[in-house]
Design a protein around this motif. Structure first.
Motif, PDB file in Angstrom:
ATOM      1  N   THR A 430     -31.334  15.944  45.638  1.00 45.24           N
ATOM      2  CA  THR A 430     -32.737  15.880  46.041  1.00 45.24           C
ATOM      3  C   THR A 430     -33.506  14.888  45.186  1.00 45.24           C
ATOM      4  N   LEU A 431     -34.547  14.296  45.808  1.00 46.78           N
ATOM      5  CA  LEU A 431     -35.486  13.399  45.128  1.00 46.78           C
ATOM      6  C   LEU A 431     -36.841  14.099  45.091  1.00 46.78           C
ATOM      7  N   VAL A 432     -37.320  14.428  43.898  1.00 48.28           N
ATOM      8  CA  VAL A 432     -38.585  15.128  43.707  1.00 48.28           C
ATOM      9  C   VAL A 432     -39.623  14.135  43.188  1.00 48.28           C
ATOM     10  N   ALA A 433     -40.844  14.225  43.712  1.00 47.85           N
ATOM     11  CA  ALA A 433     -41.909  13.310  43.318  1.00 47.85           C
ATOM     12  C   ALA A 433     -42.087  13.322  41.804  1.00 47.85           C
ATOM     13  N   THR A 434     -42.187  12.121  41.231  1.00 48.43           N
ATOM     14  CA  THR A 434     -42.382  11.852  39.786  1.00 48.43           C
ATOM     15  C   THR A 434     -41.174  12.207  38.941  1.00 48.43           C
ATOM     16  N   GLN A 435     -40.147  12.840  39.504  1.00 46.48           N
ATOM     17  CA  GLN A 435     -38.963  13.217  38.725  1.00 46.48           C
ATOM     18  C   GLN A 435     -37.740  12.376  39.063  1.00 46.48           C
ATOM     19  N   GLY A 436     -37.746  11.704  40.210  1.00 46.50           N
ATOM     20  CA  GLY A 436     -36.597  10.917  40.627  1.00 46.50           C
ATOM     21  C   GLY A 436     -35.485  11.779  41.197  1.00 46.50           C
ATOM     22  N   TRP A 437     -34.323  11.173  41.325  1.00 48.20           N
ATOM     23  CA  TRP A 437     -33.177  11.872  41.916  1.00 48.20           C
ATOM     24  C   TRP A 437     -32.608  12.887  40.930  1.00 48.20           C
ATOM     25  N   HIS A 438     -32.385  14.119  41.405  1.00 46.69           N
ATOM     26  CA  HIS A 438     -31.706  15.125  40.611  1.00 46.69           C
ATOM     27  C   HIS A 438     -30.189  14.950  40.761  1.00 46.69           C
ATOM     28  N   GLU A 439     -29.444  15.594  39.845  1.00 46.76           N
ATOM     29  CA  GLU A 439     -27.988  15.524  39.933  1.00 46.76           C
ATOM     30  C   GLU A 439     -27.474  16.293  41.151  1.00 46.76           C
ATOM     31  N   LYS A 440     -26.344  15.827  41.687  1.00 50.94           N
ATOM     32  CA  LYS A 440     -25.733  16.492  42.840  1.00 50.94           C
ATOM     33  C   LYS A 440     -25.220  17.868  42.434  1.00 50.94           C
ATOM     34  N   ALA A 441     -25.523  18.870  43.244  1.00 46.50           N
ATOM     35  CA  ALA A 441     -25.082  20.245  42.984  1.00 46.50           C
ATOM     36  C   ALA A 441     -24.321  20.749  44.197  1.00 46.50           C
ATOM     37  N   CYS A 442     -23.166  21.411  43.962  1.00 48.40           N
ATOM     38  CA  CYS A 442     -22.296  21.862  45.052  1.00 48.40           C
ATOM     39  C   CYS A 442     -22.110  23.378  44.979  1.00 48.40           C
ATOM     40  N   THR A 443     -21.963  23.995  46.154  1.00 49.13           N
ATOM     41  CA  THR A 443     -21.793  25.441  46.223  1.00 49.13           C
ATOM     42  C   THR A 443     -20.332  25.811  46.019  1.00 49.13           C
ATOM     43  N   ASP A 444     -20.127  27.046  45.549  1.00 49.02           N
ATOM     44  CA  ASP A 444     -18.797  27.639  45.645  1.00 49.02           C
ATOM     45  C   ASP A 444     -18.576  28.068  47.095  1.00 49.02           C
ATOM     46  N   PRO A 445     -17.299  28.147  47.552  1.00 49.29           N
ATOM     47  CA  PRO A 445     -17.077  28.582  48.947  1.00 49.29           C
ATOM     48  C   PRO A 445     -17.739  29.922  49.222  1.00 49.29           C
ATOM     49  N   GLY A 446     -18.560  29.965  50.277  1.00 47.56           N
ATOM     50  CA  GLY A 446     -19.263  31.175  50.664  1.00 47.56           C
ATOM     51  C   GLY A 446     -20.601  31.368  49.986  1.00 47.56           C
ATOM     52  N   GLY A 447     -20.945  30.554  48.973  1.00 44.37           N
ATOM     53  CA  GLY A 447     -22.216  30.693  48.273  1.00 44.37           C
ATOM     54  C   GLY A 447     -23.261  29.753  48.835  1.00 44.37           C
ATOM     55  N   TYR A 448     -24.442  29.730  48.179  1.00 46.76           N
ATOM     56  CA  TYR A 448     -25.504  28.825  48.596  1.00 46.76           C
ATOM     57  C   TYR A 448     -25.962  28.008  47.397  1.00 46.76           C
ATOM     58  N   LYS A 449     -26.630  26.897  47.658  1.00 44.33           N
ATOM     59  CA  LYS A 449     -27.122  26.014  46.592  1.00 44.33           C
ATOM     60  C   LYS A 449     -28.557  25.620  46.908  1.00 44.33           C
ATOM     61  N   PHE A 450     -29.416  25.638  45.858  1.00 40.49           N
ATOM     62  CA  PHE A 450     -30.818  25.228  45.972  1.00 40.49           C
ATOM     63  C   PHE A 450     -30.977  23.813  45.442  1.00 40.49           C
ATOM     64  N   GLY A 451     -31.765  23.021  46.146  1.00 44.95           N
ATOM     65  CA  GLY A 451     -32.103  21.680  45.704  1.00 44.95           C
ATOM     66  C   GLY A 451     -33.597  21.451  45.837  1.00 44.95           C
ATOM     67  N   GLY A 452     -34.233  20.856  44.815  1.00 41.46           N
ATOM     68  CA  GLY A 452     -35.674  20.624  44.852  1.00 41.46           C
ATOM     69  C   GLY A 452     -36.318  21.017  43.541  1.00 41.46           C
ATOM     70  N   THR A 453     -37.537  21.563  43.597  1.00 41.70           N
ATOM     71  CA  THR A 453     -38.284  21.929  42.401  1.00 41.70           C
ATOM     72  C   THR A 453     -39.047  23.220  42.653  1.00 41.70           C
ATOM     73  N   LEU A 454     -39.262  23.978  41.574  1.00 38.35           N
ATOM     74  CA  LEU A 454     -40.059  25.199  41.648  1.00 38.35           C
ATOM     75  C   LEU A 454     -41.509  24.939  41.236  1.00 38.35           C
ATOM     76  N   SER A 455     -41.815  23.705  40.811  1.00 38.82           N
ATOM     77  CA  SER A 455     -43.182  23.375  40.406  1.00 38.82           C
ATOM     78  C   SER A 455     -44.101  23.365  41.632  1.00 38.82           C
ATOM     79  N   PRO A 456     -45.255  24.050  41.568  1.00 39.28           N
ATOM     80  CA  PRO A 456     -46.116  24.144  42.767  1.00 39.28           C
ATOM     81  C   PRO A 456     -46.810  22.835  43.124  1.00 39.28           C
ATOM     82  N   ASP A 457     -46.834  21.852  42.187  1.00 40.78           N
ATOM     83  CA  ASP A 457     -47.580  20.615  42.438  1.00 40.78           C
ATOM     84  C   ASP A 457     -46.682  19.456  42.841  1.00 40.78           C
ATOM     85  N   LEU A 458     -45.367  19.636  42.845  1.00 43.08           N
ATOM     86  CA  LEU A 458     -44.449  18.546  43.161  1.00 43.08           C
ATOM     87  C   LEU A 458     -43.811  18.790  44.518  1.00 43.08           C
TER      88      LEU A 458
END
Length: 467
Positions: A430-458
């Motif tokens: 993911t590319l987040v405003a003012t932070q640039g590209w984050h590192e690639k994150a991969c799920t384990d089989p059957g799991g889920y992965k979150f991409g982005g930011t938890l900051s309310p202003d970005l």
């Protein structure tokens, strides 16, 4: 100023992944006993350890500290010189704070990782794999690309033919493989090939793949056509060579019988003619007939009317499901296609298998995302939205079906997404405003992965997905 400092040596060099030390000498030139604390500052501060972190000195005495530099072997430790400093803060005379400055150079290292997506492609006339290149070194990577195989049975078209990748970034090269000879009839053949990454002055880095070339006509079709041709030839031969026996039923008439059968000169009376009154008509039966269809040309038709033109069908929206269905028909297997709804722009065209969607450096956040997959036994996803956080419930979709998260044209932007697939792993970048590209994150089989930011202003501005 009641403090004297010196670094030994003032400049040094270290390779990422290794360590080096520098001595820091500190003398209390004041007239009171003081305790001094030491804090690394500068870009390389996360890689510096000070031991001890504080010392107590009498007037006129000198203390020695050890600075240990341990940069990681990652793209973050950029090759080249880096200034650094150690802030010295006295406890008693706080206005005498000073910074001891030095310089350290990180030596360059090169690390490249390549991967073919997918490693095996199938087709009758061409194959379209992608070569993913990750620059894991701390210097810029410049290289050219080429393709080869043992029997020279394939031709290669690579776009782009050369790449330049900054440290910590990745690039994708589209490859088109074409067999030099077409298999018109017969079984499929496997053709191993290699895509090579060539850097100046180094040995080429090869990535192996397999192109499975299918026959133009499958073997069962050829067998069926051969059987039908043999039957047609057999029927033709039987038709022209078989002659059924003919037997005449005529008999010879004796001469006496023939003479007796000659009519006399008297002619019999002519037969009576039927009455001139016509017979009563039979009851009529009404039979409805379909109305004749109007002719295409109006020149000779009796109707003279023109055929109404049908309205052209509305164009189909190019969604992620449309894109992944077309890609799966060309190259069956695991694929993921997606597109972004960008504020003030609308829906973008769908992209697939690790290509970026969204905008970079334009301050246009993503408001909604459309995703579709093939070969993964379906998927599920949820959107992390401005003001409301997570959407009320996860959404799911089967293979080759559209899934939407987010809310287009509602005035709220997305901050991230969470995704899971039915079989295998999915990777999110993911590319987040003012932070640039984050590192690639991969799920384990059957799991889920979150991409982005938890900051309310970005906001989430762009993303890439690959399965």
């Amino acid at each position: 100023m009641s403090l004297w400092t010196s670094l030994e040596p003032a400049s040094t060099t270290v390779a990422p992944g290794d360590t080096t030390t520098v001595r820091l000498n500190v003398r209390n030139t004041g007239d009171v006993v003081d305790e001094f604390s030491f804090v690394p500052v500068g870009d390389v501060a996360p890689y510096v350890t000070v031991e001890p972190s504080s010392i107590r000195l009498f007037p006129g005495t000198t203390g020695t500290l050890q600075l240990t530099f341990a940069p990681p072997r990652t793209p973050d430790a950029t090759a080249g010189p880096h200034p650094y400093g150690v802030r010295i803060v006295p406890t008693e005379q706080t206005d005498s704070t000073t910074v001891a400055e030095g310089n350290i150079t990180f030596t360059p290292f090169t690390e490249v990782r390549t991967e073919l997506v997918p490693p095996t492609v199938r087709g009758r006339f061409r194959g379209r794999p992608k070569l993913a290149i990750d620059n894991l070194g701390n210097t810029s990577l410049t290289a050219s690309l080429s393709g080869s195989d043992n029997g020279d049975s394939l031709s290669y078209e690579l776009f782009p033919a050369s790449v330049q990748i900054e440290p910590g970034r990745a690039a994708f090269v589209d490859a088109k493989l074409k067999p030099r000879q077409i298999i018109w009839l017969g079984q499929k053949q496997e053709r191993p090939y290699t895509l090579a990454l060539q850097r100046s002055g180094t040995t080429p880095l090869g990535t192996d793949g397999t192109y499975v070339q299918r026959g133009f006509l499958p073997l069962w079709v050829a067998t069926l056509l051969s059987i039908l041709l043999a039957l047609a030839i057999t029927l033709a031969v039987l038709w022209f060579t078989y002659q059924p026996p003919l037997r005449s039923l005529a008999k010879e008439i004796p001469q006496s019988a023939a003479a007796g059968s000659i009519p006399t000169a008297e002619s019999p009376a002519p037969p009576s003619l039927p009455s001139a009154e016509p017979p009563a008509p039979a009851p009529s039966v009404s039979v409805s007939k379909p109305a004749p269809e109007p002719e295409e040309d109006g020149d000779g038709g009796a109707g003279g009317g023109e055929k109404e033109e049908e309205a052209p069908p509305e164009p189909q929206e190019n969604t992620a499901a449309v894109a992944v269905t077309a890609l799966n028909e060309r190259s069956p297997g695991r694929h993921i296609c997606y597109r972004a709804y960008v504020r003030s722009t609308g829906w973008q065209e769908p992209v697939c298998d690790g290509l970026p969607s969204g905008t970079e450096g334009q301050s246009r956040p993503i408001e909604s995302i459309n995703i579709a997959v093939s070969g993964t036994n379906g998927m599920s996803a949820n959107g992390y939205i401005e003001k409301t956080d997570w959407e009320p419930a996860w959404k799911g979709a089967d293979n080759l079906k559209d899934l939407y998260i987010g809310a287009p044209d509602k005035g709220v932007f997305m901050r991230g997404l969470a995704i899971s697939i039915g079989e295998g792993s999915v990777c999110v970048t993911t590319l987040v405003a003012t932070q640039g590209w984050h590192e690639k994150a991969c799920t384990d089989p059957g799991g889920y992965k979150f991409g982005g930011t938890l900051s309310p202003d970005l906001s989430l501005d762009a993303f890439k997905l690959i399965v």
